[in-house]
Design a protein around this motif. Structure first.
Motif, PDB file in Angstrom:
ATOM      1  N   ILE A   1       3.183   1.192  46.250  1.00 62.48           N
ATOM      2  CA  ILE A   1       2.271  -0.073  46.025  1.00 62.48           C
ATOM      3  C   ILE A   1       3.086  -1.121  45.619  1.00 62.48           C
ATOM      4  N   PRO A   2       4.062  -1.260  44.754  1.00 68.85           N
ATOM      5  CA  PRO A   2       4.869  -2.304  44.611  1.00 68.85           C
ATOM      6  C   PRO A   2       5.864  -2.866  45.536  1.00 68.85           C
ATOM      7  N   LEU A   3       6.049  -1.825  46.558  1.00 67.23           N
ATOM      8  CA  LEU A   3       6.725  -2.348  47.755  1.00 67.23           C
ATOM      9  C   LEU A   3       5.914  -3.106  48.787  1.00 67.23           C
ATOM     10  N   PHE A   4       4.673  -2.739  48.980  1.00 63.06           N
ATOM     11  CA  PHE A   4       3.742  -3.470  49.811  1.00 63.06           C
ATOM     12  C   PHE A   4       2.977  -4.515  49.094  1.00 63.06           C
ATOM     13  N   THR A   5       2.892  -4.525  47.984  1.00 59.77           N
ATOM     14  CA  THR A   5       2.201  -5.778  47.270  1.00 59.77           C
ATOM     15  C   THR A   5       3.118  -6.738  46.678  1.00 59.77           C
ATOM     16  N   GLY A   6       4.479  -6.269  46.354  1.00 56.79           N
ATOM     17  CA  GLY A   6       5.418  -7.078  45.667  1.00 56.79           C
ATOM     18  C   GLY A   6       5.136  -7.131  44.426  1.00 56.79           C
ATOM     19  N   GLN A   7       4.336  -6.603  43.696  1.00 56.04           N
ATOM     20  CA  GLN A   7       4.064  -6.677  42.293  1.00 56.04           C
ATOM     21  C   GLN A   7       4.030  -5.255  41.542  1.00 56.04           C
TER      22      GLN A   7
ATOM     23  N   ASN B   1      14.454  -1.083  48.392  1.00 57.84           N
ATOM     24  CA  ASN B   1      15.245  -2.051  48.988  1.00 57.84           C
ATOM     25  C   ASN B   1      15.067  -2.406  50.621  1.00 57.84           C
ATOM     26  N   ILE B   2      13.948  -1.819  51.124  1.00 56.79           N
ATOM     27  CA  ILE B   2      13.788  -1.984  52.572  1.00 56.79           C
ATOM     28  C   ILE B   2      12.989  -3.192  52.671  1.00 56.79           C
ATOM     29  N   GLN B   3      12.928  -3.964  53.889  1.00 53.55           N
ATOM     30  CA  GLN B   3      12.145  -4.981  54.280  1.00 53.55           C
ATOM     31  C   GLN B   3      11.020  -4.254  54.929  1.00 53.55           C
ATOM     32  N   ILE B   4       9.751  -4.881  54.609  1.00 51.03           N
ATOM     33  CA  ILE B   4       8.467  -4.326  55.129  1.00 51.03           C
ATOM     34  C   ILE B   4       7.882  -5.549  56.120  1.00 51.03           C
ATOM     35  N   ASP B   5       7.477  -5.373  57.317  1.00 50.88           N
ATOM     36  CA  ASP B   5       6.891  -6.297  58.111  1.00 50.88           C
ATOM     37  C   ASP B   5       5.919  -7.161  57.253  1.00 50.88           C
ATOM     38  N   PRO B   6       6.110  -8.357  57.326  1.00 55.33           N
ATOM     39  CA  PRO B   6       4.881  -9.214  56.476  1.00 55.33           C
ATOM     40  C   PRO B   6       3.572  -9.016  56.867  1.00 55.33           C
TER      41      PRO B   6
ATOM     42  N   GLU C   1       0.593  -7.885  54.381  1.00 55.77           N
ATOM     43  CA  GLU C   1      -0.691  -8.503  54.278  1.00 55.77           C
ATOM     44  C   GLU C   1      -1.753  -7.596  54.624  1.00 55.77           C
ATOM     45  N   HIS C   2      -1.701  -6.855  55.545  1.00 53.09           N
ATOM     46  CA  HIS C   2      -2.967  -6.251  55.977  1.00 53.09           C
ATOM     47  C   HIS C   2      -3.073  -4.734  54.812  1.00 53.09           C
TER      48      HIS C   2
ATOM     49  N   ALA D   1      -1.591  -4.375  51.487  1.00 53.53           N
ATOM     50  CA  ALA D   1      -1.728  -5.145  50.130  1.00 53.53           C
ATOM     51  C   ALA D   1      -3.028  -5.023  49.582  1.00 53.53           C
ATOM     52  N   PRO D   2      -4.049  -5.612  50.040  1.00 50.82           N
ATOM     53  CA  PRO D   2      -5.311  -5.488  49.403  1.00 50.82           C
ATOM     54  C   PRO D   2      -6.160  -4.145  49.259  1.00 50.82           C
ATOM     55  N   VAL D   3      -5.591  -3.431  50.365  1.00 51.77           N
ATOM     56  CA  VAL D   3      -6.161  -1.754  50.395  1.00 51.77           C
ATOM     57  C   VAL D   3      -5.574  -0.963  49.291  1.00 51.77           C
ATOM     58  N   LEU D   4      -4.251  -1.144  49.060  1.00 51.02           N
ATOM     59  CA  LEU D   4      -3.573  -0.331  48.135  1.00 51.02           C
ATOM     60  C   LEU D   4      -4.122  -0.958  46.682  1.00 51.02           C
ATOM     61  N   MET D   5      -4.129  -2.309  46.543  1.00 54.32           N
ATOM     62  CA  MET D   5      -4.573  -2.787  45.135  1.00 54.32           C
ATOM     63  C   MET D   5      -5.850  -2.209  44.790  1.00 54.32           C
ATOM     64  N   LYS D   6      -6.653  -1.873  45.744  1.00 52.35           N
ATOM     65  CA  LYS D   6      -7.908  -1.229  45.336  1.00 52.35           C
ATOM     66  C   LYS D   6      -7.757   0.296  44.743  1.00 52.35           C
TER      67      LYS D   6
END
Length: 193
Positions: A74-80, A176-181, A185-186, A188-193
């Motif tokens: 989740i931190p990888l995809f949300t940045g937090q 350390n990997i780069q995720i497609d922005p 964006e798609h 992050a909101p799903v994972l934060m729920k």
């Protein structure tokens, strides 16, 4: 393309396809006539494997992988990072499941159904290594669980055991990997729920 549910794992064996890890394990053990201890022909021992596999999904699997999601994915995809309370909640659920696992399934036996390793042990250890991979050593204060893990490692072979868990044990490297922005964006909101 293999699984109509669009999920992994999936098995394609010629024209035959199959989804769900437990169904795949049972299919492979029957197809390749694995040694009897993996999925015993004795009806009561087989029922014990089936009992564990049924219990596993709502208990160990419901809790252990969440540690990886909370601490890494989740931190990888949300940045937090997620609040520590989320991890604490999952660890409490996992602790309750581990207590049941030790008291009901391990008891004083070498493996889940007795003196030999079975598919039940393999299914259990894979989930329980996920918290270890993110720094939650669930074996540390549980000597019975630690001894069971050592017996599973020995039965499988240490080299194969660590090869099979290499990705899980190095999951932190994903940060350390780069995720497609756009994917971020798609999702992050799903994972934060």
């Amino acid at each position: 393309k293999v699984n109509l549910l669009k999920k992994v794992p999936a098995l394609k064996d010629g024209d035959f396809t199959l989804a769900e890890c437990t169904a795949i394990l049972l299919y492979l053990s029957r197809k390749y006539n694995t040694p009897d201890h993996w999925y015993p022909s004795d009806i009561q021992k087989r029922a014990q494997v089936d009992e564990y596999l049924s219990w596993h999904h709502a208990n160990i699997r419901a809790n252990a992988p969440k540690t990886m999601w909370i601490k890494v994915l989740i931190p990888l995809f949300t940045g937090q990072p997620l609040p520590s309370e989320k991890l604490q909640e999952v660890m409490e659920g996992l602790s309750a499941s581990l207590k049941q696992f030790e008291e009901r399934f391990l008891q004083d036996k070498a493996f889940i159904i007795g003196s030999e390793i079975s598919l039940a042990d393999l299914v259990a250890i894979v989930e329980l290594m996920q918290p270890v991979g993110v720094g939650c050593d669930i074996f540390e204060d549980r000597p019975r669980l630690m001894e069971w893990r050592r017996r599973v490692e020995d039965a499988v072979g240490k080299e194969l055991f660590f090869q099979a868990h290499e990705m899980i044990l190095n999951i932190k490297e994903l940060s350390n990997i780069q995720i497609d922005p756009q994917l971020k964006e798609h999702l992050a909101p799903v994972l934060m729920k």
